[in-house]
Design a protein around this motif. Structure first.
Motif, PDB file in Angstrom:
ATOM      1  N   LEU A 126      38.341   2.465 -19.845  1.00 49.17           N
ATOM      2  CA  LEU A 126      38.762   3.793 -19.396  1.00 49.17           C
ATOM      3  C   LEU A 126      39.605   4.481 -20.464  1.00 49.17           C
ATOM      4  CD1 LEU A 126      39.127   6.014 -17.212  1.00 49.17           C
ATOM      5  CD2 LEU A 126      41.084   4.663 -16.371  1.00 49.17           C
ATOM      6  N   ARG A 127      40.579   3.757 -21.013  1.00 48.22           N
ATOM      7  CA  ARG A 127      41.448   4.320 -22.048  1.00 48.22           C
ATOM      8  C   ARG A 127      40.633   4.780 -23.246  1.00 48.22           C
ATOM      9  NH1 ARG A 127      41.432   1.746 -26.199  1.00 48.22           N
ATOM     10  NH2 ARG A 127      41.951  -0.261 -25.291  1.00 48.22           N
ATOM     11  N   ARG A 128      39.698   3.949 -23.668  1.00 46.27           N
ATOM     12  CA  ARG A 128      38.866   4.294 -24.815  1.00 46.27           C
ATOM     13  C   ARG A 128      38.033   5.542 -24.520  1.00 46.27           C
ATOM     14  NH1 ARG A 128      34.130   4.468 -26.857  1.00 46.27           N
ATOM     15  NH2 ARG A 128      33.670   3.902 -28.978  1.00 46.27           N
ATOM     16  N   LEU A 129      37.388   5.576 -23.350  1.00 44.15           N
ATOM     17  CA  LEU A 129      36.558   6.727 -22.997  1.00 44.15           C
ATOM     18  C   LEU A 129      37.390   8.000 -22.922  1.00 44.15           C
ATOM     19  CD1 LEU A 129      33.915   8.064 -22.190  1.00 44.15           C
ATOM     20  CD2 LEU A 129      34.275   7.226 -19.853  1.00 44.15           C
TER      21      LEU A 129
ATOM     22  N   ALA B 251      49.238   7.136 -22.896  1.00 36.96           N
ATOM     23  CA  ALA B 251      49.973   6.363 -23.907  1.00 36.96           C
ATOM     24  C   ALA B 251      51.004   5.454 -23.243  1.00 36.96           C
ATOM     25  CB  ALA B 251      50.644   7.302 -24.904  1.00 36.96           C
ATOM     26  N   ASP B 252      51.660   5.954 -22.207  1.00 35.52           N
ATOM     27  CA  ASP B 252      52.625   5.153 -21.463  1.00 35.52           C
ATOM     28  C   ASP B 252      51.927   3.954 -20.823  1.00 35.52           C
ATOM     29  OD1 ASP B 252      55.160   4.514 -20.385  1.00 35.52           O
ATOM     30  OD2 ASP B 252      54.732   5.630 -18.548  1.00 35.52           O
ATOM     31  N   LEU B 253      50.787   4.187 -20.183  1.00 34.83           N
ATOM     32  CA  LEU B 253      50.028   3.096 -19.569  1.00 34.83           C
ATOM     33  C   LEU B 253      49.491   2.126 -20.618  1.00 34.83           C
ATOM     34  CD1 LEU B 253      48.066   5.040 -16.834  1.00 34.83           C
ATOM     35  CD2 LEU B 253      49.585   3.099 -16.427  1.00 34.83           C
ATOM     36  N   ASP B 254      49.090   2.647 -21.768  1.00 38.25           N
ATOM     37  CA  ASP B 254      48.539   1.811 -22.836  1.00 38.25           C
ATOM     38  C   ASP B 254      49.584   0.818 -23.343  1.00 38.25           C
ATOM     39  OD1 ASP B 254      46.489   0.971 -24.552  1.00 38.25           O
ATOM     40  OD2 ASP B 254      47.027   2.420 -26.098  1.00 38.25           O
ATOM     41  N   GLY B 255      50.848   1.163 -23.190  1.00 39.25           N
ATOM     42  CA  GLY B 255      51.920   0.267 -23.620  1.00 39.25           C
ATOM     43  C   GLY B 255      52.326  -0.740 -22.561  1.00 39.25           C
ATOM     44  N   MET B 256      51.684  -0.703 -21.414  1.00 37.06           N
ATOM     45  CA  MET B 256      52.014  -1.610 -20.310  1.00 37.06           C
ATOM     46  C   MET B 256      50.924  -2.660 -20.131  1.00 37.06           C
ATOM     47  SD  MET B 256      53.119   1.224 -17.395  1.00 37.06           S
ATOM     48  CE  MET B 256      53.849   0.041 -16.255  1.00 37.06           C
ATOM     49  N   ASP B 257      51.293  -3.749 -19.492  1.00 35.13           N
ATOM     50  CA  ASP B 257      50.310  -4.711 -19.024  1.00 35.13           C
ATOM     51  C   ASP B 257      49.842  -4.229 -17.655  1.00 35.13           C
ATOM     52  OD1 ASP B 257      49.590  -7.344 -17.440  1.00 35.13           O
ATOM     53  OD2 ASP B 257      49.468  -7.820 -19.583  1.00 35.13           O
ATOM     54  N   VAL B 258      48.588  -4.434 -17.328  1.00 31.73           N
ATOM     55  CA  VAL B 258      48.060  -3.945 -16.054  1.00 31.73           C
ATOM     56  C   VAL B 258      48.725  -4.613 -14.851  1.00 31.73           C
ATOM     57  CG1 VAL B 258      45.834  -3.221 -17.018  1.00 31.73           C
ATOM     58  CG2 VAL B 258      46.083  -5.534 -16.037  1.00 31.73           C
ATOM     59  N   SER B 259      49.409  -5.736 -15.073  1.00 34.95           N
ATOM     60  CA  SER B 259      50.102  -6.417 -13.977  1.00 34.95           C
ATOM     61  C   SER B 259      51.564  -5.985 -13.854  1.00 34.95           C
ATOM     62  CB  SER B 259      50.012  -7.937 -14.155  1.00 34.95           C
ATOM     63  OG  SER B 259      50.656  -8.322 -15.357  1.00 34.95           O
TER      64      SER B 259
ATOM     65  N   LYS C 108      51.494   4.661 -11.836  1.00 38.40           N
ATOM     66  CA  LYS C 108      51.271   5.531 -12.997  1.00 38.40           C
ATOM     67  C   LYS C 108      49.784   5.803 -13.198  1.00 38.40           C
ATOM     68  CE  LYS C 108      55.493   4.469 -15.431  1.00 38.40           C
ATOM     69  NZ  LYS C 108      56.146   4.228 -16.715  1.00 38.40           N
ATOM     70  N   LEU C 109      48.955   4.811 -12.919  1.00 37.14           N
ATOM     71  CA  LEU C 109      47.509   5.008 -13.017  1.00 37.14           C
ATOM     72  C   LEU C 109      47.055   6.048 -11.994  1.00 37.14           C
ATOM     73  CD1 LEU C 109      44.830   4.065 -14.377  1.00 37.14           C
ATOM     74  CD2 LEU C 109      44.598   2.489 -12.434  1.00 37.14           C
ATOM     75  N   ALA C 110      47.603   5.994 -10.790  1.00 33.14           N
ATOM     76  CA  ALA C 110      47.243   6.965  -9.752  1.00 33.14           C
ATOM     77  C   ALA C 110      47.648   8.379 -10.159  1.00 33.14           C
ATOM     78  CB  ALA C 110      47.886   6.581  -8.421  1.00 33.14           C
ATOM     79  N   THR C 111      48.805   8.510 -10.804  1.00 33.95           N
ATOM     80  CA  THR C 111      49.252   9.819 -11.283  1.00 33.95           C
ATOM     81  C   THR C 111      48.327  10.327 -12.384  1.00 33.95           C
ATOM     82  OG1 THR C 111      51.541   9.276 -10.720  1.00 33.95           O
ATOM     83  CG2 THR C 111      51.207  11.085 -12.283  1.00 33.95           C
ATOM     84  N   LEU C 112      47.969   9.443 -13.304  1.00 28.64           N
ATOM     85  CA  LEU C 112      47.030   9.809 -14.371  1.00 28.64           C
ATOM     86  C   LEU C 112      45.689  10.209 -13.773  1.00 28.64           C
ATOM     87  CD1 LEU C 112      46.224  10.024 -17.387  1.00 28.64           C
ATOM     88  CD2 LEU C 112      45.535   7.608 -17.232  1.00 28.64           C
ATOM     89  N   ARG C 113      45.214   9.441 -12.831  1.00 26.15           N
ATOM     90  CA  ARG C 113      43.930   9.742 -12.191  1.00 26.15           C
ATOM     91  C   ARG C 113      43.922  11.154 -11.617  1.00 26.15           C
ATOM     92  NH1 ARG C 113      40.006   6.579  -8.611  1.00 26.15           N
ATOM     93  NH2 ARG C 113      38.988   8.254  -7.478  1.00 26.15           N
TER      94      ARG C 113
END
Length: 184
Positions: free
Chosen positions: A43-46, A86-94, A101-106
């Motif tokens: 998703l991040r790459r796309l 970028a904030d999410l990219d610096g986090m582990d998915v767990s 944050k993913l829901a906000t980005l979505r």
């Protein structure tokens, strides 16, 4: 226009918007941390390559169709989404807070895609013939092939910035992705 190679830019980008919607669902519904990370990386790459290509190809063409206000609004949305990504990219998915944050980005990304589909795409359709739209699709695919695979919100959202800094960021990103893939 059934052949993928002859797809126009609007069809190409709509298909990518659908894929992005699906990936958000897939990341949110992933059953393991490993699969969630793989899906988020996709998703991040796309998102990164998609936005770079739009900034280089479709936004300048929309500006040529008297779409300055639309493009300015889209660029502001893209910058905000890049910051979140970028904030999410610096986090582990767990990590705690990742899902919120993913829901906000979505929400931001899907509203942005709708904004493009309702405001920018009609400008592109009305100001370009089918051949031009097909050529733009080829240009988008070419831009995506060399675009950075991670968000770079501090680099900016202009055609000039993407052309000047994008290839350098892309090499760094793709090298980092390859190293991570090897090291796990």
């Amino acid at each position: 226009m059934t052949d993928a190679a002859e797809k126009d830019v609007i069809s190409l980008l709509r298909d990518q918007h659908q894929r992005i919607r699906g990936l958000f669902d897939d990341v949110s519904g992933a059953s393991t941390t490993e699969s969630k990370q793989v899906l988020f990386d996709e998703l991040r790459r796309l998102l990164a390559v998609h936005e770079t290509a739009e900034e280089m190809v479709t936004h300048p063409r929309a500006r040529m169709a008297d779409g300055n206000a639309v493009v300015d609004s889209l660029l502001a949305e893209e910058h905000e989404a890049k910051e979140m990504l970028a904030d999410l990219d610096g986090m582990d998915v767990s990590d705690a807070g990742f899902d919120a944050k993913l829901a906000t980005l979505r929400s931001a990304v899907l509203a942005h895609a709708e904004h493009e589909e309702l405001e920018e795409f009609p400008l592109l359709r009305s100001s370009n013939d089918e051949q031009s739209l097909e050529l733009m699709a080829k240009a988008v695919r070419a831009a995506e092939a060399i675009a950075p695979t991670h968000p770079h919100p501090r680099a900016g959202e202009s055609l000039i910035t993407n052309a000047a800094l994008g290839p350098i960021a892309s090499v760094v990103d793709r090298t980092r992705d390859a190293v991570r893939a090897v090291l796990g």
